[in-house]
Design a protein around this motif. Structure first.
Motif, mmCIF file in Angstrom:
data_model
loop_
_atom_site.group_PDB
_atom_site.id
_atom_site.type_symbol
_atom_site.label_atom_id
_atom_site.label_comp_id
_atom_site.label_asym_id
_atom_site.label_seq_id
_atom_site.Cartn_x
_atom_site.Cartn_y
_atom_site.Cartn_z
ATOM 1 N N ARG A 58 0.247 -1.263 0.071
ATOM 2 C CA ARG A 58 0.360 0.021 0.315
ATOM 3 C C ARG A 58 1.256 1.231 0.319
ATOM 4 O O ARG A 58 1.578 1.104 0.972
ATOM 5 C CB ARG A 58 -1.353 0.113 1.433
ATOM 6 C CG ARG A 58 -1.704 -1.294 1.153
ATOM 7 C CD ARG A 58 -2.425 -0.968 0.248
ATOM 8 N NE ARG A 58 -4.121 -2.080 0.396
ATOM 9 C CZ ARG A 58 -3.953 -3.358 -0.572
ATOM 10 N NH1 ARG A 58 -2.939 -3.460 -1.333
ATOM 11 N NH2 ARG A 58 -4.883 -4.484 -0.397
ATOM 12 N N PRO A 231 -12.926 -2.406 -6.628
ATOM 13 C CA PRO A 231 -12.451 -3.014 -5.895
ATOM 14 C C PRO A 231 -11.184 -2.242 -4.904
ATOM 15 O O PRO A 231 -11.319 -2.167 -3.470
ATOM 16 C CB PRO A 231 -11.921 -4.362 -6.048
ATOM 17 C CG PRO A 231 -11.783 -4.112 -7.508
ATOM 18 C CD PRO A 231 -12.814 -3.412 -8.110
ATOM 19 N N GLU A 232 -10.944 -1.217 -5.945
ATOM 20 C CA GLU A 232 -9.459 -0.393 -5.399
ATOM 21 C C GLU A 232 -9.682 0.775 -4.724
ATOM 22 O O GLU A 232 -9.319 0.995 -3.729
ATOM 23 C CB GLU A 232 -8.892 0.279 -7.202
ATOM 24 C CG GLU A 232 -8.290 -0.444 -7.983
ATOM 25 C CD GLU A 232 -9.419 -0.794 -8.484
ATOM 26 O OE1 GLU A 232 -10.518 -1.041 -8.670
ATOM 27 O OE2 GLU A 232 -8.468 -1.518 -10.059
ATOM 28 N N MET A 235 -10.365 -1.259 -1.116
ATOM 29 C CA MET A 235 -9.243 -1.161 -0.970
ATOM 30 C C MET A 235 -8.320 0.325 -0.415
ATOM 31 O O MET A 235 -7.680 0.139 0.970
ATOM 32 C CB MET A 235 -8.244 -1.748 -2.163
ATOM 33 C CG MET A 235 -8.520 -3.063 -1.986
ATOM 34 S SD MET A 235 -8.430 -3.396 -3.814
ATOM 35 C CE MET A 235 -6.812 -4.027 -2.921
ATOM 36 N N ALA A 239 -7.041 0.999 3.971
ATOM 37 C CA ALA A 239 -5.944 1.790 4.001
ATOM 38 C C ALA A 239 -6.140 2.578 5.107
ATOM 39 O O ALA A 239 -4.937 3.002 5.379
ATOM 40 C CB ALA A 239 -5.009 0.928 2.417
ATOM 41 N N ARG A 267 -16.639 -7.476 -0.983
ATOM 42 C CA ARG A 267 -15.983 -6.367 -0.592
ATOM 43 C C ARG A 267 -15.906 -6.361 1.075
ATOM 44 O O ARG A 267 -14.529 -5.719 1.161
ATOM 45 C CB ARG A 267 -16.800 -5.002 -0.973
ATOM 46 C CG ARG A 267 -17.236 -4.389 -2.666
ATOM 47 C CD ARG A 267 -16.002 -3.865 -2.990
ATOM 48 N NE ARG A 267 -14.856 -5.069 -3.334
ATOM 49 C CZ ARG A 267 -15.593 -5.360 -4.605
ATOM 50 N NH1 ARG A 267 -16.285 -5.429 -5.811
ATOM 51 N NH2 ARG A 267 -14.201 -6.904 -4.835
ATOM 52 N N ASP A 270 -12.772 -8.896 1.149
ATOM 53 C CA ASP A 270 -11.430 -9.105 0.825
ATOM 54 C C ASP A 270 -11.233 -7.854 2.101
ATOM 55 O O ASP A 270 -9.258 -7.667 1.990
ATOM 56 C CB ASP A 270 -10.989 -7.929 -0.608
ATOM 57 C CG ASP A 270 -11.649 -9.211 -1.266
ATOM 58 O OD1 ASP A 270 -11.614 -9.522 -1.836
ATOM 59 O OD2 ASP A 270 -11.890 -8.431 -3.002
ATOM 60 N N ASN A 271 -11.737 -6.791 2.690
ATOM 61 C CA ASN A 271 -10.814 -5.077 3.255
ATOM 62 C C ASN A 271 -11.007 -5.942 4.768
ATOM 63 O O ASN A 271 -10.930 -5.069 5.498
ATOM 64 C CB ASN A 271 -11.806 -4.365 2.710
ATOM 65 C CG ASN A 271 -11.125 -4.789 1.187
ATOM 66 O OD1 ASN A 271 -9.763 -3.722 1.428
ATOM 67 N ND2 ASN A 271 -11.758 -4.355 0.892
ATOM 68 N N THR A 333 -3.817 -8.842 5.822
ATOM 69 C CA THR A 333 -3.325 -7.432 5.641
ATOM 70 C C THR A 333 -1.551 -7.731 5.962
ATOM 71 O O THR A 333 -0.961 -7.017 5.475
ATOM 72 C CB THR A 333 -3.512 -6.705 6.672
ATOM 73 O OG1 THR A 333 -3.956 -7.148 7.969
ATOM 74 C CG2 THR A 333 -4.687 -6.031 6.056
ATOM 75 N N ARG A 336 0.469 -9.806 2.585
ATOM 76 C CA ARG A 336 0.308 -9.117 1.278
ATOM 77 C C ARG A 336 1.862 -9.018 0.431
ATOM 78 O O ARG A 336 2.811 -8.661 1.402
ATOM 79 C CB ARG A 336 -0.393 -7.595 0.467
ATOM 80 C CG ARG A 336 -1.713 -7.781 1.407
ATOM 81 C CD ARG A 336 -1.975 -6.316 1.127
ATOM 82 N NE ARG A 336 -3.871 -6.677 1.374
ATOM 83 C CZ ARG A 336 -4.086 -5.742 2.189
ATOM 84 N NH1 ARG A 336 -4.054 -5.147 3.077
ATOM 85 N NH2 ARG A 336 -5.166 -6.378 2.318
ATOM 86 N N LEU A 343 -0.981 -0.774 -4.527
ATOM 87 C CA LEU A 343 -2.248 0.064 -4.630
ATOM 88 C C LEU A 343 -1.830 0.665 -4.023
ATOM 89 O O LEU A 343 -1.358 1.736 -2.977
ATOM 90 C CB LEU A 343 -3.324 -0.384 -3.823
ATOM 91 C CG LEU A 343 -4.466 0.240 -3.429
ATOM 92 C CD1 LEU A 343 -5.455 0.099 -5.047
ATOM 93 C CD2 LEU A 343 -5.490 -0.175 -2.818
#
Ligand SMILES: NC(=O)CC(=O)C(=O)O
Length: 352
Positions: A58, A231-232, A235, A239, A267, A270-271, A333, A336, A343
């Motif tokens: 990130r 999705p970005e 994300m 973050a 969503r 993933d997060n 997390t 990654r 990202l």
């Protein structure tokens, strides 16, 4: 640079880049930087579980989850019927919000475009100038949030500003103040012949910024309907330390059955955070028929509360203590591969 996020996929092809061809990247992100190249070499003998550089996945590095202002609370999702009569839509939303608050909701979420029919013909007619204080719809939301001492994520309404139209969500704090205004970033232009054609960009202008807001019920990332497909954006919110993502949305009879729940669960999973959605109730007589099915999803992708397509008020419990628990159970997390992909949150990067 307009975009706010970039998934920067680094691979062996990067070795072909010359330093000058990467002027797009800030120096520390430059894929041709010698240090990056060394780290990214897949056969590097020093590569191990500890060299995945998860914090580099990130840019800027992710903000750790902030302690939420409260751990448990009730959210109210008001799946409203929408009519062509704006005044009655406002009165109807008022009653629903009062009802949700009387059942203990400290956060109330409304649907996408709840004061107007969802159509390109209606947007200019129903639009309100929020910044000029000429907005009966958001005035009602401000008044109720103050009187009921609740946070309101006010669905969305057509907004008129500087000669342009936006699809806009206003967030009000418990003192009635406007905390944030999100303009739908991704406009819904769909063309499935024989099924559905809707081109929002005919009348609306896209918003330019992601919106994340600290409220008395936690840090909330806002998206409107089609924004959930990107999705970005989610994300970036994760973050930035979001506890909850709220998406007012009006999916339709073609995409709704296949994608609506899937996207919300994706969503959230993933997060590893909560996702809440709120749709208008279905009206088969209207030009755009909404799918309904407003839902709350937990950080493990579990559907915690949902409804069918009729008008409904869902009251459901949010428990933030399980966010850390889920992240410990399944530490994605920390795993990654910052050595392989990244990202980039341009807004946060440029504000540093
Ligand atoms: N209405 C929307 O913005 C999005 C939608 O219906 C879809 O993505 O499908």
């Amino acid at each position: 640079m307009k975009a706010s996020a970039l998934l920067n996929l680094k691979s062996f092809t990067l070795s072909r880049h010359s330093p000058t061809s990467n002027s797009f990247f800030p120096p520390f992100l430059c894929p041709s930087h010698p240090r990056h190249r060394r780290i990214h070499h897949s056969r590097n003998p020093i590569m191990s579980a500890t060299s995945v550089n998860s914090e580099r996945a990130r840019a800027p590095p992710a903000i750790p989850l902030p302690p939420p202002p409260l751990s448990n609370f009730k959210i109210g999702l008001c799946q409203l019927s929408v009519s062509p009569d704006k005044d009655s839509n406002i009165a109807h939303a008022r009653t629903a919000i009062q009802d949700a608050a009387s059942k203990g909701a400290q956060l109330v979420l409304l649907p996408e475009i709840w004061n107007s029919p969802y159509s390109n013909d209606s947007f200019p007619v129903y639009a309100e100038d929020i910044d000029a204080g000429a907005s009966p719809s958001t005035a009602m939301l401000s008044e109720l949030s103050r009187l009921l001492k609740i946070t309101i994520v006010g669905g969305s309404i057509p907004e008129r500003s500087g000669g342009l139209l936006y699809n806009t969500c206003c967030v009000f704090g418990t003192d009635g103040n406007l905390l944030a205004k999100h303009r739908k970033i991704h406009l819904f232009d769909i063309d499935i012949p024989g099924k559905i054609t809707f081109i929002e960009s005919k009348t609306l202008t896209a918003g330019e910024t992601p919106t994340i807001v600290d409220t008395e019920v936690g840090r909330i990332g806002i998206g409107i309907c089609y924004d959930i497909r990107f999705p970005e954006l989610a994300m970036i919110y994760a973050a930035r330390g979001a506890h909850l993502l709220c998406y007012p949305g009006a999916f339709n009879m073609t995409t709704g059955p296949l994608h609506w729940e899937l996207l919300q669960r994706a969503r959230a999973t993933d997060n590893q955070l909560y996702v809440a959605t709120c749709s208008p109730a279905r009206d088969t007589g209207s030009g755009y028929v909404a799918w309904g099915h407003s839902t709350l999803v937990g950080p493990f992708g579990e559907v915690l509360a949902t409804t069918e397509h009729e008008e409904a008020i869902i009251i459901a419990e949010i428990d933030y203590s399980i966010l850390e628990q889920r992240r410990t159970n399944l530490p994605v997390t920390k795993q990654r591969r910052g050595d392989l992909y990244q990202l980039v949150d341009f807004q946060r990067l440029n504000s540093q």
